[in-house]
Scaffold this motif. Sequence first.
Motif, PDB file in Angstrom:
ATOM      1  N   THR A 113      20.182  39.694  62.022  1.00 42.44           N
ATOM      2  CA  THR A 113      20.974  38.254  61.730  1.00 42.44           C
ATOM      3  C   THR A 113      20.682  37.524  63.570  1.00 42.44           C
ATOM      4  O   THR A 113      19.861  36.030  63.523  1.00 42.44           O
ATOM      5  CB  THR A 113      22.364  37.797  62.308  1.00 42.44           C
ATOM      6  N   LEU A 123      24.929  32.628  58.216  1.00 35.35           N
ATOM      7  CA  LEU A 123      24.509  33.725  57.664  1.00 35.35           C
ATOM      8  C   LEU A 123      24.245  33.940  56.082  1.00 35.35           C
ATOM      9  O   LEU A 123      24.331  34.430  55.021  1.00 35.35           O
ATOM     10  CB  LEU A 123      23.386  34.249  58.279  1.00 35.35           C
ATOM     11  N   LYS A 126      25.795  32.399  53.903  1.00 37.04           N
ATOM     12  CA  LYS A 126      24.442  31.749  52.487  1.00 37.04           C
ATOM     13  C   LYS A 126      24.074  32.244  51.568  1.00 37.04           C
ATOM     14  O   LYS A 126      23.734  32.225  50.270  1.00 37.04           O
ATOM     15  CB  LYS A 126      23.241  31.121  53.702  1.00 37.04           C
ATOM     16  N   ALA A 127      24.323  33.712  52.058  1.00 37.00           N
ATOM     17  CA  ALA A 127      23.778  35.071  51.271  1.00 37.00           C
ATOM     18  C   ALA A 127      25.236  35.281  49.535  1.00 37.00           C
ATOM     19  O   ALA A 127      24.346  35.251  48.948  1.00 37.00           O
ATOM     20  CB  ALA A 127      24.058  36.149  51.998  1.00 37.00           C
ATOM     21  N   ILE A 144      16.928  34.269  53.562  1.00 38.79           N
ATOM     22  CA  ILE A 144      18.256  34.269  54.945  1.00 38.79           C
ATOM     23  C   ILE A 144      17.407  34.799  55.611  1.00 38.79           C
ATOM     24  O   ILE A 144      17.258  34.092  56.886  1.00 38.79           O
ATOM     25  CB  ILE A 144      19.218  35.692  54.574  1.00 38.79           C
TER      26      ILE A 144
END
Length: 279
Positions: A113, A123, A126-127, A144
């Motif tokens: 990350t 993140l 978002k995934a 990502i």
Amino acid sequence: MKIKISADSTIDLPKELIQKHDIAISPLTISLNNKNYRDTIDIEVDDIYQAVDAGSEVPKTSAVNVYEYIQLFEQFKDYDKVIHFSLGSLFSSSHQNALLAASEFENVEVIDTENLSAGSGLLVLKAVELREKGQSADEIVTEIRSLLPKVKVSFMVDTLEYMRKGGRIGSLTQQSVESMKIHPVISVVNGKMKIGKLIHGSLKRSLLKYCVAILENKEKFSSDRLIIAHSGLDQALLDEVINKVKEANYFDEIIVTRAGSTISTHSGPNTLGILGILK
């Protein structure tokens, strides 16, 4: 496609979100007073503060080891893909250990990350969102990775005591900064923590200055989501910051979360961060 999302415990997302989205967590180890604890499981941040206030050394944090990652990934060998989000590789050897463990499996992808705390958490969320839209694992990983340089993370620190006790700064630096009521803002830049702005004033005044400075540039952020992360802050002060962000009337979702043991061990109490993804 059956996709499992997992992450290191340092993502600092609220427990209800982790449970809601069934995110598997690999805990780092917190060593305090010659005892080891699993981050987010066996120890709370306030336990650390109480121990340090009582004279204990600042705890040490240890990476998730290869065997622990293998145990985690083994649980999901029947999934089409496991996407694991690790603490930034420049902060910890967790990422390298996760890669070594992933090499034992054909279905595990590890994402560095390049961040910490809820910066990594953004993140992960978002995934989750992309998975729910039906995107494939490859599409999720590609999206990502394109977002990594856009994650904007900063924290305003109230005390440098924990950094001094952890050997990151000298006592003279701590005394000089705190005697002048200066609150450093620490940002993540290219995968590393760097001291940026220095805000002068009381804790309340400095927090609001920090918040306003970010909101003045709110149009640079994606409006989807903003995270306010704190390491233990008076509720009235926290509410003022939250209200400031809400008054901006820009972000669709505002998540408030308590930073976990790993970030709090380095920053101490009264630290607050505002984290988002740039357009």
